[in-house]
Design a protein around this motif. Structure first.
Motif, short mmCIF file in Angstrom:
data_model
loop_
_atom_site.label_atom_id
_atom_site.label_comp_id
_atom_site.label_asym_id
_atom_site.label_seq_id
_atom_site.Cartn_x
_atom_site.Cartn_y
_atom_site.Cartn_z
N UNK A 1 33.96 83.16 52.48
CA UNK A 1 33.42 82.22 53.47
C UNK A 1 31.89 82.35 53.60
N UNK A 2 31.24 81.25 53.95
CA UNK A 2 29.78 81.30 54.09
C UNK A 2 29.35 81.89 55.44
N UNK B 1 20.27 80.24 52.62
CA UNK B 1 20.56 79.53 53.88
C UNK B 1 19.25 79.14 54.55
N UNK C 1 28.45 80.13 63.20
CA UNK C 1 28.84 79.02 64.08
C UNK C 1 30.09 79.39 64.88
N UNK C 2 31.05 79.99 64.20
CA UNK C 2 32.29 80.38 64.87
C UNK C 2 32.02 81.37 66.00
N UNK D 1 36.78 89.67 61.17
CA UNK D 1 36.41 88.51 60.35
C UNK D 1 35.70 89.07 59.13
N UNK E 1 20.24 77.16 62.88
CA UNK E 1 21.57 77.41 63.43
C UNK E 1 22.06 76.16 64.15
N UNK E 2 23.34 75.91 64.04
CA UNK E 2 23.94 74.69 64.59
C UNK E 2 24.20 74.82 66.08
N UNK E 3 24.20 76.02 66.59
CA UNK E 3 24.65 76.24 67.97
C UNK E 3 23.51 76.77 68.83
N UNK F 1 30.23 79.92 68.92
CA UNK F 1 31.18 79.12 69.69
C UNK F 1 32.02 80.03 70.59
N UNK G 1 27.03 81.02 57.35
CA UNK G 1 26.72 79.95 58.32
C UNK G 1 27.96 79.60 59.15
N UNK G 2 29.10 79.55 58.47
CA UNK G 2 30.35 79.23 59.16
C UNK G 2 30.72 80.33 60.16
#
Lengths: 448, 448
Positions: free
Chosen positions: A111-112, A208, A118-119, A106, A212-214, A122, A114-115
């Motif tokens: 791409x940010x 940022x 999160x990926x 990756x 974190x979203x996760x 996940x 943060x994305x």
């Protein structure tokens, strides 16, 4: 007893990974299989039967358009084109296996962060801690024409990658305290806000705030793979890489590379054993030496000089589009290329190196040759390579697929197991990081 | 015989989707399950057993931080936080099922369209043509603080979304000719470069040369879902939506909404039947009316006013953080809110509407009420709703999960099948687009 070796399968979600031209071989299923879920699941199950450490996916952004000044050769020979997104395959393979790890490429150039964070969080949840991120920077200028972002020069890309990882580490390791999810029904509190933190990152490339979203995943941070071979790339690897991929030469030169990498890790303040060094190995195993060499003859017969030179053009920026395969290298004014050829010429002073020779030689990879033979022969070669260089294991590149990997699992794996060089079964409930760095290894090895 | 209804499961990869507070119910497994691959696979298998059309994933960027001026309430009540990336789940569910479709929310406000096009082509390959994209624009300003990109105002977001889709259509439909992959071994040609085209897109938001990275997938373009309720959103839906989600009122008002949408599609030059209109329905089915109403009492008992108001704050920008649940709405100066309440007040002039009432009322969704009862009761309600409004089907929202969906599959599905309202088995080898628009429906319905 000798150490166990790390064994990964190395592949790309594209019709023809590294052994150029082998899409033509009747046993090769990749052209059709690379976009077929069931095909991938079969491959994952195969590698788990073979007690592999991980399946590792290459990926790229942009097309190879240096050769001849356009991408025609790359398209014609399926040079990493077309290709699908490998990240979405992984949970399907995780569902079909219990232990196999997964590494996926990756890029930090587009791409940010943060994305990306999160990926990978996940993926770490969905694989129960079996995920690794191969951190790369994107080198093909053509990606800019896809609207992915501005193409960056080499060292800038690594500067951005450093900060990209910094943001990700903060999100993974610092944003959520353990036990933030309290599930306190009596007081109607699912998650305790006081245990969730913004990261307040403000840098040259990224701002940022977080959080974190996760929620924390089994490994929090995926195992960090890295493969830089330039000076700046090696510095990056020394800083971040928990597993570093090399196209290592054999013998003394290989040993020097390994030593340099471990020293660089030590200089970056790390325990040098916190870095696994893994060589990309082209190999063909079969029941007999003869059968394996027969397949090697198929590699050579199917080899596409033009396809390889398209790849070479993207790596080096050198366009050999105007030169037929029998053009002597000495007649072409490209310094880097001549330097390599002069080195090879010292080994065999009477051979005049042509464009076709260059393609064939480079296509064999850093080791200078593929390992070809019966299980005994190849196991000897791998053991010797590991012992003389000090590296920890191998990313196996073979063809045709799946035949080549089936041969490895059916012949080489039992031989390595007999020699105590490969597990005969997996430890239960271990993350990929624990597999390589011991039970309880939870945080990234590269971090204090 | 009456038409079959479209039946989708509607869920989010987050601890508590729409029925706020139900994470506390002992039968609800979502808090743990949403990050567990095996749990999702069980859910996918359940919906396929129930002959559902598709499983549809909501998603969001940013956190809900309007209420009280921070995200504490959103965190406390698991208001779409935390959450994992739903796109990577889908191939694992595709491997466990043969027919179930998958819709997934993906924003056009951040990220490059090239990346989205690659992702959805990958998903379409790996699901054998069972993927739909719920095209959204991102409305939470907080996402900017995650470094995802600049927050855009409403109409700008839709302008960007239009161009984003334009780029994707070009990549999916125009970049690769059929038959570009020739596999001509004799001439060493894998793919014919003359059949691969750049798209040369140069617009206000994006410059994308192409070509598309992925060879044509079964549907090429995923089925386009859309859910805009504003005037600009409905214009967007009329232009692009093959399935449009509404939170429709019942009866005449619902019929008007459906008529307006179909007219808008006709005005955009489309066949109005090329748009499926699907209502988001909260429902509880159980073996008896009594049992279903007992669960509805659990919804009400577990309902978190604060959790809902956090969600409401993100949707509307209205911060009710300073007001207790028993504060009369009439005492709060917020115009939009008062307008709704005045409408409700006309229905029941003697009731004084409080903040808590507002939360409870809005949480029931556009239909104004959840459908609750035995299979017969709820099937009657769904049929009546569909007949009086003219819509095509339902996105089912229920809780606790999986209990609520199990009840649907065990009770409601057989009842709908008896009434000829739901397939009793799937057609073999059909894409999701073919399921809704007939065999051979290959290109997006929204395109000429």
């Amino acid at each position: 007893m000798a150490d166990e070796l790390i064994l990964n399968g190395f592949i790309q979600c594209s019709p023809n990974h590294q052994i150029k031209g082998m899409w033509k071989h009747p046993l090769d299923e990749t052209s059709r299989g690379y976009r077929d879920l069931k095909w991938w699941i079969r491959l994952g199950e195969l590698l788990e039967r073979g007690c592999f450490d991980a399946l590792f996916f290459a990926d790229v952004h942009g097309t190879y358009d240096t050769y001849g000044g356009n991408r025609d050769a790359a398209v014609r020979h399926a040079v990493q084109f077309p290709g699908i997104d490998p990240t979405v395959l992984i949970p399907a393979l995780a569902a079909a296996t219990d232990h196999l790890g997964f590494g996926v490429t990756y890029s930090t150039t587009y791409f940010p962060p943060f994305q990306a964070a999160k990926l990978f969080s996940t993926l770490d949840h969905l694989t129960d801690g079996r995920i690794a991120w191969n951190v790369v920077t994107s080198y093909l200028p053509d990606a800019e024409r896809q609207g992915l972002g501005v193409h960056l020069e080499h060292d800038e890309r690594y500067d951005r990658a450093d900060e990209f990882l910094d943001v990700c580490y903060k999100l993974w390791e610092q944003s959520w305290e353990d036990g933030a999810i309290v599930l306190d029904a009596a007081n109607d509190i699912h998650t305790d806000p006081s245990k969730i933190h913004e990261i307040d990152h403000h840098g040259r490339w990224f701002d940022v705030q977080g959080p974190h979203m996760v929620e924390p995943s089994p490994q929090r941070t995926p195992v960090i793979f890295q493969a830089g071979s330039s000076a700046r790339g090696m510095q990056f690897a020394a800083q971040h890489g928990e597993a570093v991929f090399v196209a290592s030469p054999q013998g003394a030169a290989g040993a020097e590379l390994v030593t340099n990498l471990r020293e660089a890790a030590a200089n970056a303040g790390r325990d040098p054993s916190s870095m696994k060094i893994i060589h990309a190995t082209r190999l063909i195993v079969a029941e007999t030496d003869q059968e394996a060499h027969a397949m090697k003859a198929e590699w050579d017969r199917n080899f596409s000089v033009e396809g390889f030179l398209a790849l070479f053009g993207g790596w080096t920026g050198i366009d050999l589009g105007g030169h037929s395969p029998d053009t002597p290298i000495a007649s072409i004014p490209a310094t880097a290329m001549r330097t390599w050829v002069e080195r090879w010429q010292r080994e065999d002073p009477n051979h005049e190196w042509t464009v076709g020779d260059l393609a064939r030689r480079l296509s064999e990879g850093g080791a200078g040759t593929a390992f070809v033979g019966s299980a005994t022969t190849v196991a000897d070669q791998l053991e010797e390579f590991a012992e003389t260089t000090g590296l920890d294991g191998f990313n196996l590149i073979t063809s045709p697929v799946p035949w080549g990997l089936e041969q490895v699992v059916d012949h080489l794996v039992p031989e390595l197991q007999r020699r105590g060089r490969l597990r005969t079964e997996y430890e239960p409930n271990e993350t990929l990081r624990e597999r390589w760095f011991g039970r309880g290894a939870t945080h990234p090895r590269s971090q204090p």
